[in-house]
Design an enzyme around this catalytic site. Structure first.
Site, PDB file in Angstrom:
ATOM      1  N   ARG A 156       0.847  -1.188   0.000  1.00 37.92           N
ATOM      2  CA  ARG A 156       0.000   0.000   0.000  1.00 37.92           C
ATOM      3  C   ARG A 156       0.883   1.239   0.000  1.00 37.92           C
ATOM      4  O   ARG A 156       1.980   1.227   0.563  1.00 37.92           O
ATOM      5  CB  ARG A 156      -0.915   0.011   1.225  1.00 37.92           C
ATOM      6  N   LYS A 180      -1.834  -3.058   7.855  1.00 36.49           N
ATOM      7  CA  LYS A 180      -3.044  -2.759   8.625  1.00 36.49           C
ATOM      8  C   LYS A 180      -3.103  -3.627   9.878  1.00 36.49           C
ATOM      9  O   LYS A 180      -2.711  -4.782   9.864  1.00 36.49           O
ATOM     10  CB  LYS A 180      -4.281  -3.008   7.761  1.00 36.49           C
ATOM     11  N   HIS A 253      -2.069   3.329  -6.268  1.00 29.93           N
ATOM     12  CA  HIS A 253      -2.979   2.211  -6.037  1.00 29.93           C
ATOM     13  C   HIS A 253      -3.156   1.376  -7.308  1.00 29.93           C
ATOM     14  O   HIS A 253      -3.283   0.156  -7.235  1.00 29.93           O
ATOM     15  CB  HIS A 253      -4.332   2.725  -5.544  1.00 29.93           C
ATOM     16  N   ARG A 256      -0.334  -0.934  -7.541  1.00 27.06           N
ATOM     17  CA  ARG A 256      -0.528  -2.079  -6.627  1.00 27.06           C
ATOM     18  C   ARG A 256      -1.421  -3.123  -7.300  1.00 27.06           C
ATOM     19  O   ARG A 256      -1.143  -4.321  -7.230  1.00 27.06           O
ATOM     20  CB  ARG A 256      -1.154  -1.572  -5.327  1.00 27.06           C
ATOM     21  N   HIS A 279      -3.906  -8.843   2.432  1.00 26.82           N
ATOM     22  CA  HIS A 279      -5.352  -8.953   2.616  1.00 26.82           C
ATOM     23  C   HIS A 279      -5.648  -9.999   3.683  1.00 26.82           C
ATOM     24  O   HIS A 279      -5.173 -11.132   3.591  1.00 26.82           O
ATOM     25  CB  HIS A 279      -6.035  -9.375   1.304  1.00 26.82           C
ATOM     26  N   TYR A 288      -9.516  -9.970  -8.359  1.00 25.79           N
ATOM     27  CA  TYR A 288      -8.591 -10.250  -9.456  1.00 25.79           C
ATOM     28  C   TYR A 288      -8.910 -11.554 -10.175  1.00 25.79           C
ATOM     29  O   TYR A 288      -8.164 -11.971 -11.055  1.00 25.79           O
ATOM     30  CB  TYR A 288      -7.149 -10.311  -8.925  1.00 25.79           C
TER      31      TYR A 288
END
Length: 314
Positions: A156, A180, A253, A256, A279, A288
């Protein structure tokens, strides 16, 4: 339209105007949607007061088959639900047939991605500019390092710009990223990313900026202490413009997304891509799957015996 049905719709519109303060455009939209529903039901020899859930499902199915977008279907269903709640509340119906209807599934937007050729074009220009020894080379080497790291890891942009300065002192081809939820993940670095980092570190040292005043790999005078993501995004678009690429379609982004899509196109497993992107849920990575579907179709067309036989017959 039958007199009773018109009166009921008008009463409904008066209610949402008076009690909810609905705007004129909203009232026109509800009127149009409910008129359309009435026309459909009339074709089935039913009125809105007589219609059951099966009739309303048939109406939604008709909308889908006619090419209405899921958002348009959802809007008409919303108008229908509010109308039937009104009829039920007013005692004009003993039930609400819209209550058990499922909302149309909105297709999840596919991420914008760059082609491998576009990424190569961008990286080649960044490398060429970084080789220019004229004033400002440190900034150009920083951009090259940013791009190489981003495309090598798919991290990110917030993770990228806030990398610690100790990254320059590490050896090996892996990088630990804190993402995250303060979770750490291990990502591999490409040889070109390692080289770009090395050159950037040497340039920092030569410019007298290799001190301990900053803990960040990409320091800035801003309040966070590291390069603002907006500045990187702006500089990336400027580089894209110089490379002759459409700037509206390029951002950190998007790169990415390109990282993930290009991995899948070249045979990577979806679970591996999930781990690399950080994720927590595989469903997030499944945006995807369109890439996987295209690759699987190509594999079948290329390698399946029946496909080969059909090609030989042509």
């Amino acid at each position: 339209m039958g007199t009773l049905t018109r009166a009921h719709i008008e009463a409904f519109l008066e209610m949402i105007s008076a009690e909810r303060g609905a705007a004129a455009n909203t009232l026109v939209s509800y009127q149009r949607d409910l008129d359309h529903l009435h026309e459909f039901l009339a074709g089935r020899k039913r009125s809105p007061l007589e219609a059951d859930a099966a009739d309303l499902r048939a109406y939604l199915s008709e909308l889908a088959q006619s090419g209405f977008a899921a958002s348009s279907q959802a809007r008409r269903l919303s108008a229908m639900r509010q109308f039937y709640k009104f009829l039920y509340a007013e005692g004009l119906r003993g039930d609400d047939p819209s209550a058990i209807l499922d909302s149309p599934t909105k297709a999840r937007a596919l991420p914008k991605i760059m082609s491998e050729a576009d990424v190569t074009r961008l990286l080649d220009l960044a490398a060429a500019e970084a080789n220019d020894p004229s004033p400002g080379q440190l900034t150009r080497l920083r951009m090259l390092a940013l791009l190489e790291l981003l495309y090598a890891t798919g991290m990110r942009v917030s993770e990228l710009v806030s990398l610690p300065a100790r990254v320059l002192g590490q050896e090996g081809r892996f990088l630990i990223i804190r993402g995250k939820g303060n979770k750490e993940r291990l990502v591999p670095l490409s040889r070109s990313a390692i080289e770009a980092l090395r050159r950037y570190g040497e340039a920092r040292k030569a410019a007298g900026k290799d001190d301990t005043d900053s803990n960040w790999l990409f320091p800035s005078s801003g309040k966070e202490g590291y390069l603002p993501r907006q500045v990187f995004a702006r500089d990336l678009k400027a580089l894209a413009a110089r490379a002759g690429l459409p700037t509206a379609a390029i951002s950190p982004h998007v790169m990415r997304h390109a990282f993930a899509s290009h991995l899948l196109e070249n045979g990577a497993d979806l679970r591996v891509v999930q781990e690399l992107l950080g994720h927590s849920d595989i469903s997030t990575t499944q945006i995807y799957t369109h890439v996987l579907e295209e690759r699987l179709q190509q594999l079948v067309q290329t390698h399946h015996p029946l496909a080969k036989l059909a090609k030989n017959r042509e």
